[in-house]
Scaffold this motif. Sequence first.
Motif, short mmCIF file in Angstrom:
data_model
loop_
_atom_site.label_atom_id
_atom_site.label_comp_id
_atom_site.label_asym_id
_atom_site.label_seq_id
_atom_site.Cartn_x
_atom_site.Cartn_y
_atom_site.Cartn_z
N GLU A 43 19.89 -24.71 -101.28
CA GLU A 43 20.48 -23.81 -100.58
C GLU A 43 21.34 -22.98 -102.31
OE1 GLU A 43 20.62 -24.23 -95.82
OE2 GLU A 43 22.27 -24.57 -97.44
N ALA A 44 21.75 -23.66 -102.98
CA ALA A 44 23.09 -23.94 -103.72
C ALA A 44 22.45 -22.54 -104.64
CB ALA A 44 23.11 -25.15 -104.63
N ARG A 45 23.37 -21.65 -104.98
CA ARG A 45 23.88 -20.98 -106.18
C ARG A 45 24.27 -21.33 -107.12
NH1 ARG A 45 19.19 -21.63 -104.97
NH2 ARG A 45 17.99 -19.41 -103.41
N ASP A 46 25.43 -22.22 -106.46
CA ASP A 46 26.73 -22.61 -107.35
C ASP A 46 26.82 -24.01 -107.89
OD1 ASP A 46 30.04 -22.77 -108.22
OD2 ASP A 46 29.42 -21.27 -109.61
N LYS A 47 27.51 -24.84 -108.94
CA LYS A 47 27.80 -26.19 -108.56
C LYS A 47 28.72 -26.30 -108.02
CE LYS A 47 30.78 -25.93 -112.72
NZ LYS A 47 30.93 -26.16 -113.87
N ASP A 48 30.07 -26.00 -106.98
CA ASP A 48 30.58 -25.53 -106.29
C ASP A 48 30.22 -26.01 -104.64
OD1 ASP A 48 33.22 -25.64 -107.79
OD2 ASP A 48 32.86 -23.60 -108.12
N GLN A 49 28.71 -25.47 -104.49
CA GLN A 49 28.34 -25.92 -103.02
C GLN A 49 28.06 -27.15 -103.29
OE1 GLN A 49 25.69 -22.49 -103.75
NE2 GLN A 49 26.90 -21.35 -102.42
N LEU A 50 27.15 -27.78 -104.57
CA LEU A 50 27.61 -29.35 -103.92
C LEU A 50 28.17 -30.08 -104.77
CD1 LEU A 50 23.11 -27.91 -105.69
CD2 LEU A 50 24.24 -29.52 -103.21
N ARG A 51 29.27 -29.81 -104.49
CA ARG A 51 30.52 -31.15 -104.56
C ARG A 51 30.20 -31.98 -103.97
NH1 ARG A 51 35.64 -28.44 -105.54
NH2 ARG A 51 35.62 -26.10 -106.50
N PRO A 52 30.26 -32.94 -105.21
CA PRO A 52 30.59 -34.62 -103.86
C PRO A 52 31.46 -34.75 -103.05
CG PRO A 52 30.82 -34.95 -106.57
CD PRO A 52 31.09 -33.85 -105.94
N LEU A 53 30.98 -35.10 -101.83
CA LEU A 53 31.67 -35.37 -100.07
C LEU A 53 32.43 -36.86 -100.59
CD1 LEU A 53 28.82 -33.95 -98.77
CD2 LEU A 53 31.24 -32.51 -99.51
N ARG A 54 33.68 -37.12 -101.25
CA ARG A 54 34.94 -38.13 -101.02
C ARG A 54 34.41 -39.16 -99.89
NH1 ARG A 54 38.54 -39.73 -104.24
NH2 ARG A 54 38.79 -38.15 -105.33
N ASP A 55 34.66 -38.59 -98.54
CA ASP A 55 34.46 -39.66 -97.34
C ASP A 55 32.76 -40.31 -97.76
OD1 ASP A 55 36.90 -38.90 -96.13
OD2 ASP A 55 36.15 -37.66 -94.99
N GLN A 56 32.02 -39.70 -98.05
CA GLN A 56 30.61 -40.20 -97.67
C GLN A 56 29.87 -40.57 -98.68
OE1 GLN A 56 31.72 -37.11 -96.38
NE2 GLN A 56 30.44 -35.65 -95.53
N VAL A 57 30.66 -40.52 -100.08
CA VAL A 57 30.56 -41.10 -101.59
C VAL A 57 31.06 -42.54 -101.07
CG1 VAL A 57 30.69 -40.85 -103.53
CG2 VAL A 57 30.16 -39.41 -103.21
N GLU A 58 32.34 -42.22 -101.11
CA GLU A 58 33.36 -43.66 -100.42
C GLU A 58 32.54 -44.35 -99.61
OE1 GLU A 58 35.88 -44.91 -101.83
OE2 GLU A 58 36.25 -42.96 -103.48
N GLU A 59 32.30 -44.12 -98.09
CA GLU A 59 32.03 -44.73 -97.13
C GLU A 59 29.70 -45.47 -97.57
OE1 GLU A 59 29.01 -43.78 -93.49
OE2 GLU A 59 30.60 -42.65 -93.25
N VAL A 60 29.54 -44.94 -98.40
CA VAL A 60 28.29 -45.65 -99.07
C VAL A 60 28.14 -46.16 -100.40
CG1 VAL A 60 26.83 -44.05 -97.54
CG2 VAL A 60 27.78 -43.96 -99.96
N PHE A 61 29.51 -46.38 -101.11
CA PHE A 61 29.47 -46.38 -102.79
C PHE A 61 29.04 -48.31 -102.49
CE2 PHE A 61 29.93 -45.67 -106.84
CZ PHE A 61 30.66 -47.04 -107.35
N ALA A 62 29.85 -49.03 -102.26
CA ALA A 62 29.16 -50.22 -102.18
C ALA A 62 27.86 -50.79 -101.56
CB ALA A 62 29.96 -51.18 -101.21
N ARG A 63 27.26 -49.91 -101.22
CA ARG A 63 26.00 -50.54 -99.91
C ARG A 63 24.63 -49.69 -100.92
NH1 ARG A 63 27.95 -47.65 -95.32
NH2 ARG A 63 26.22 -46.34 -95.90
#
Length: 125
Positions: A43-63
């Motif tokens: 769907e994304a036509r611009d990089k701003d539509q695919l920003r890293p999602l902080r909560d999800q990144v922080e939740e899975v980062f250690a795994r």
Amino acid sequence: MNKDNVLNVLEQSADKTQNFLAAWKRGVDFLGGHLFGPATTQEARDKDQLRPLRDQVEEVFARESGGEEQLLAAMVSFYDPAWGEELAARIDCYKSFCGLTFNLDHERVEVLCELLRNFEGWSEL
């Protein structure tokens, strides 16, 4: 400066924005679309539509596996250098671009090289 410089600092290409987005989408696909949004890579036509999602990144980062967390930290650093640095500090690797890419396969390193070559900055957070 040599025009063939790896970062092509002098190159001013109309394709840079689209080249960055294409490489960003490949990186998102490697890592998982659940870590970026609000759009999908289709769907994304611009990089701003695919920003890293902080909560999800922080939740899975250690795994994540070593290579995946290294790629994730490197990609996040394009969006938010301070946050990328915080993530890199949690990884057992050298805290440099080379350190973050050392254990990555060719395809993932290629994504990061394309991102570097075509990066034009990110709008204010």
